[in-house]
Motif scaffolding. Structure first.
Motif, mmCIF file in Angstrom:
data_model
loop_
_atom_site.group_PDB
_atom_site.id
_atom_site.type_symbol
_atom_site.label_atom_id
_atom_site.label_comp_id
_atom_site.label_asym_id
_atom_site.label_seq_id
_atom_site.Cartn_x
_atom_site.Cartn_y
_atom_site.Cartn_z
ATOM 1 N N SER A 1 -7.237 1.184 -2.698
ATOM 2 C CA SER A 1 -6.775 0.333 -3.804
ATOM 3 C C SER A 1 -7.615 0.434 -5.074
ATOM 4 O O SER A 1 -7.112 0.176 -6.160
ATOM 5 C CB SER A 1 -6.685 -1.124 -3.348
ATOM 6 O OG SER A 1 -7.953 -1.594 -2.924
ATOM 7 N N SER B 1 -2.910 4.342 -6.996
ATOM 8 C CA SER B 1 -1.876 3.352 -7.283
ATOM 9 C C SER B 1 -1.142 2.921 -6.010
ATOM 10 O O SER B 1 -0.011 2.475 -6.053
ATOM 11 C CB SER B 1 -0.886 3.903 -8.311
ATOM 12 O OG SER B 1 -0.313 5.092 -7.830
ATOM 13 N N PHE B 2 -1.799 3.065 -4.878
ATOM 14 C CA PHE B 2 -1.342 2.473 -3.626
ATOM 15 C C PHE B 2 -2.580 1.861 -2.975
ATOM 16 O O PHE B 2 -3.699 2.130 -3.391
ATOM 17 C CB PHE B 2 -0.665 3.514 -2.706
ATOM 18 C CG PHE B 2 -1.543 4.668 -2.320
ATOM 19 C CD1 PHE B 2 -2.332 4.617 -1.186
ATOM 20 C CD2 PHE B 2 -1.578 5.815 -3.095
ATOM 21 C CE1 PHE B 2 -3.148 5.691 -0.831
ATOM 22 C CE2 PHE B 2 -2.379 6.895 -2.750
ATOM 23 C CZ PHE B 2 -3.163 6.829 -1.621
ATOM 24 N N ASP B 3 -2.387 1.022 -1.978
ATOM 25 C CA ASP B 3 -3.508 0.261 -1.435
ATOM 26 C C ASP B 3 -4.154 0.863 -0.191
ATOM 27 O O ASP B 3 -5.370 0.912 -0.093
ATOM 28 C CB ASP B 3 -3.062 -1.176 -1.113
ATOM 29 C CG ASP B 3 -2.729 -1.949 -2.367
ATOM 30 O OD1 ASP B 3 -3.495 -1.859 -3.338
ATOM 31 O OD2 ASP B 3 -1.693 -2.640 -2.371
ATOM 32 N N GLU C 1 1.665 0.262 -0.196
ATOM 33 C CA GLU C 1 1.409 -0.670 -1.284
ATOM 34 C C GLU C 1 1.596 -2.072 -0.717
ATOM 35 O O GLU C 1 2.653 -2.393 -0.171
ATOM 36 C CB GLU C 1 2.383 -0.429 -2.443
ATOM 37 C CG GLU C 1 2.250 -1.418 -3.567
ATOM 38 C CD GLU C 1 0.868 -1.424 -4.207
ATOM 39 O OE1 GLU C 1 0.457 -2.503 -4.665
ATOM 40 O OE2 GLU C 1 0.189 -0.379 -4.250
ATOM 41 N N LYS D 1 2.090 -5.901 -1.310
ATOM 42 C CA LYS D 1 2.522 -6.864 -2.320
ATOM 43 C C LYS D 1 2.412 -8.249 -1.737
ATOM 44 O O LYS D 1 2.702 -8.469 -0.567
ATOM 45 C CB LYS D 1 3.970 -6.596 -2.758
ATOM 46 C CG LYS D 1 4.122 -5.328 -3.554
ATOM 47 C CD LYS D 1 3.380 -5.455 -4.851
ATOM 48 C CE LYS D 1 3.456 -4.208 -5.698
ATOM 49 N NZ LYS D 1 2.653 -4.329 -6.898
ATOM 50 N N GLU E 1 2.585 2.449 -10.155
ATOM 51 C CA GLU E 1 3.134 2.498 -8.793
ATOM 52 C C GLU E 1 4.478 3.218 -8.773
ATOM 53 O O GLU E 1 4.753 4.009 -7.867
ATOM 54 C CB GLU E 1 3.267 1.075 -8.237
ATOM 55 C CG GLU E 1 1.932 0.427 -7.952
ATOM 56 C CD GLU E 1 2.011 -1.069 -7.762
ATOM 57 O OE1 GLU E 1 0.996 -1.635 -7.311
ATOM 58 O OE2 GLU E 1 3.058 -1.698 -8.044
#
Length: 109
Positions: A55, A59-61, A74, A76, A91
């Motif tokens: 993260s 741009s993804f976790d 990702e 949310k 993203e």
């Protein structure tokens, strides 16, 4: 765009109408940490191997592996019922090139 919703987890029924923009920085961080922890628990329970928290750099976790395939996730989180979540331009751009799995945590209080 290649987003795939992998799981939507409701923490507590009810929720409110917002994404949580009115929360303090401490509250947002606590919700973020909790959501990341729960997503790792979920994927591990589905026999995915946790590779790393990405993260801070991408741009993804999260990154996982299963059966030799790599999965980018990702996470949310929202205080709303989860009918919609906000994704950033970055993203969306990233999802044009690889499949991103969405892990959504809804109705967080």
């Amino acid at each position: 765009m290649a987003f795939v919703v992998i799981a939507c987890v409701i923490i507590k029924a009810g929720g409110c109408d917002g994404q949580g923009f009115n929360l303090s920085a401490e509250q947002r961080k606590a919700i973020e940490d909790y959501s990341m922890e729960k997503s790792v628990e979920y994927f591990k329970s589905q026999d995915y191997e946790f590779i790393a928290d990405r993260s801070q750099k991408y741009s993804f976790d999260l990154e996982f592996k299963k059966l030799g395939m790599t999965y980018f996730v990702e996470v949310k989180r929202t205080q709303s019922k989860g009918d919609k979540v906000i994704v950033t331009r970055s993203e969306v751009e990233h999802a044009k090139h690889i499949v991103i799995s969405l892990f959504c945590m809804c109705s967080i209080r």
